[in-house]
Design an enzyme around this catalytic site. Structure first.
Site, PDB file in Angstrom:
ATOM      1  N   GLY A 139       0.718  -1.552  -0.061  1.00 35.11           N
ATOM      2  CA  GLY A 139       0.064  -0.284  -0.158  1.00 35.11           C
ATOM      3  C   GLY A 139       0.475   0.986  -0.169  1.00 35.11           C
ATOM      4  CB  SER A 206       4.329  -3.686  -2.830  1.00 35.79           C
ATOM      5  OG  SER A 206       3.813  -2.447  -3.324  1.00 35.79           O
ATOM      6  CD1 TRP A 207       3.447  -0.186   3.413  1.00 36.45           C
ATOM      7  CD2 TRP A 207       4.264   1.682   3.037  1.00 36.45           C
ATOM      8  NE1 TRP A 207       3.200   0.769   3.795  1.00 36.45           N
ATOM      9  CE2 TRP A 207       4.616   1.775   3.608  1.00 36.45           C
ATOM     10  CE3 TRP A 207       5.995   2.564   1.735  1.00 36.45           C
ATOM     11  CZ2 TRP A 207       4.981   2.451   4.726  1.00 36.45           C
ATOM     12  CZ3 TRP A 207       6.125   4.024   2.717  1.00 36.45           C
ATOM     13  CH2 TRP A 207       5.835   3.306   4.046  1.00 36.45           C
ATOM     14  CG  ASP A 362       6.236  -4.382 -10.182  1.00 33.03           C
ATOM     15  OD1 ASP A 362       5.351  -3.627 -10.761  1.00 33.03           O
ATOM     16  OD2 ASP A 362       6.770  -4.798  -8.663  1.00 33.03           O
ATOM     17  CG  HIS A 390       3.632  -4.920  -8.165  1.00 30.79           C
ATOM     18  ND1 HIS A 390       4.499  -4.485  -7.976  1.00 30.79           N
ATOM     19  CD2 HIS A 390       2.185  -4.614  -7.296  1.00 30.79           C
ATOM     20  CE1 HIS A 390       4.996  -3.603  -6.237  1.00 30.79           C
ATOM     21  NE2 HIS A 390       3.287  -4.129  -6.115  1.00 30.79           N
TER      22      HIS A 390
END
Length: 417
Positions: A139, A206-207, A362, A390
């Site tokens: 996120g 990711s985050w 990605d 991703h």
């Protein structure tokens, strides 16, 4: 179900070749004959529907490693990464598992009050006496899901998942107050102490990779190993690529609904324009902006479109937390003091066994960031998945993530007193 028949040939390595096919590709013999069927737990990078098989001859023959290699490539596995004779664990007799583990349920759950405003949800699954690992979701604002538990061997790992401030089951929902990277780092430490864990393995994508790096650089003595996926360093060029028009060159059809929500006069900065709407006093304006923001990301997260993932953008409850919290962090540049903060502090974690997993295609977190981290941190294993985007749920990425955890499991067992 169709099966493959291997026609025997008089070749000195025939028996060894067939055994390697069975062991390394997850096949088991149906009988003492040379007919074999796909095992039910094929590696994730091997599609369960096996669309390639009908085109293969029923009497396909092997005559040594060269033809075996060509056949394996025909069905979509790369011999140099999936069939290496020297295993990555360092033990030449041990094949690293790459299959997702079966679904499991938590053995304990709870809520931890981490500030006057925020309470976070946490859960534990797997082995209560196992090696602790904490999962950091993406996120920010994405929350956790039951499938996140499947990257870890439940017999070895004590698996801890938690929803970050404002996300998932944590409360207040979609709250931006006292919600910064440094608050989340403090929450991770509070949770570790609450669960009486001296140190743990950290897993983030990711985050989650951003937060994992920031946490590890802040508390390197508490981290036994790192698995990072879809690297996001929260630099201006990364935000500009995805939210200011760069990725639109690849996904113009997905970009236009995101773009068209914003009047032309405000398009000098989409992140800023969305920030105004996601913080509007009108809840319907918030929801409209949240849906558009979330759908843009969900439509680009997989190499091939994933309808189930895209539908998450229609969920107002999920989208509001996802979009508001993401945008809040991006407007504030991750709350880092300068753009290259995470790269400049890599020296603090060079001693930690680390694997970086990155999809070649990605679009959300393009490979330039993983490459920059790889160059700054060459001690880490660097795995590029050639046929992935991703999402952690893409087969090739999932396989590498499981293998990375298996490698750390082997090291932990070896180092155990």
């Amino acid at each position: 179900m169709r099966c493959l028949s291997v026609k025997p040939k008089k070749h000195p390595n025939y028996a060894t070749t067939i055994t390697k096919v069975r062991m390394r590709l997850g096949f088991k013999f149906a009988s003492k004959s040379n007919t074999f069927f796909p095992h039910s737990s094929l590696p994730p990078a091997f599609p369960s529907s096996l669309p390639y098989f009908p085109s293969l001859s029923k009497n396909f023959t092997f005559s040594g490693k060269k033809k075996l290699s060509l056949w394996v490539q025909r069905v979509g596995y790369k011999t140099e990464t999936q069939l290496s004779d020297k295993m990555e664990s360092g033990n030449p007799t041990e094949q690293l598992i790459r299959n997702l583990y079966p679904p499991i349920e938590p053995y304990s759950t709870g809520f931890l009050k981490v500030s006057d405003v925020h309470t976070i949800y946490w859960e534990q699954s797997g082995n209560p006496d196992g090696h602790p690992v904490v999962f950091l979701h993406g996120g920010p604002g994405g929350g956790t899901s039951p499938s996140n538990r499947r990257f870890f061997d439940p017999e070895f790992y004590r698996i801890i998942l938690f929803d970050q401030r404002g996300a998932g089951k944590s409360a207040p929902h979609a709250c931006l107050e006292n919600n910064t990277t440094w608050d989340l780092i403090d929450d991770i430490e509070k949770l570790r102490e609450h669960l009486k864990i001296p140190e743990w393995q950290v897993f983030g994508g990711s985050w989650g990779s951003t937060l994992a790096l920031a946490y590890s650089e802040s508390h390197p003595d508490k981290v036994t190993g790192l698995v990072l996926r879809g690297i996001f360093l929260l630099r201006k060029k990364e935000i500009d690529w995805f939210y200011e028009g760069g990725a639109a060159a690849i996904y113009p059809d997905a970009w236009e609904p995101f773009r068209d929500l914003i009047p032309e006069k405000e398009r000098e900065s989409f992140v800023t324009a969305y920030h105004r709407r996601l913080n509007s006093e009108d809840l319907e304006i918030q929801y409209a902006a949240a849906r558009a923001w979330t759908k843009w990301e969900m439509m680009t997260a997989h190499l091939l479109p994933n309808d189930e993932n895209i539908k998450r953008g229609d969920d107002d409850y999920f989208s509001l937390a996802f979009a508001r919290i993401e945008n809040h962090y991006f407007v504030n540049k991750g709350f880092f003091p300068f753009d290259s903060f995470l790269l400049d502090n890599v020296d603090k974690i060079r001693h930690i066994n680390t694997t970086i997993v990155q999809g070649r295609y990605d679009v959300c977190c393009p490979m330039m960031s993983a490459w920059d981290l790889h160059k700054a941190f060459p001690e880490a294993d660097f795995k590029v998945v050639p046929n992935a985007g991703h999402s952690a749920n893409e087969p090739g990425i999932a396989a590498e993530l499981v293998a990375a955890n298996e490698k750390l499991k082997s090291l932990a067992k070896k180092n155990k007193p």
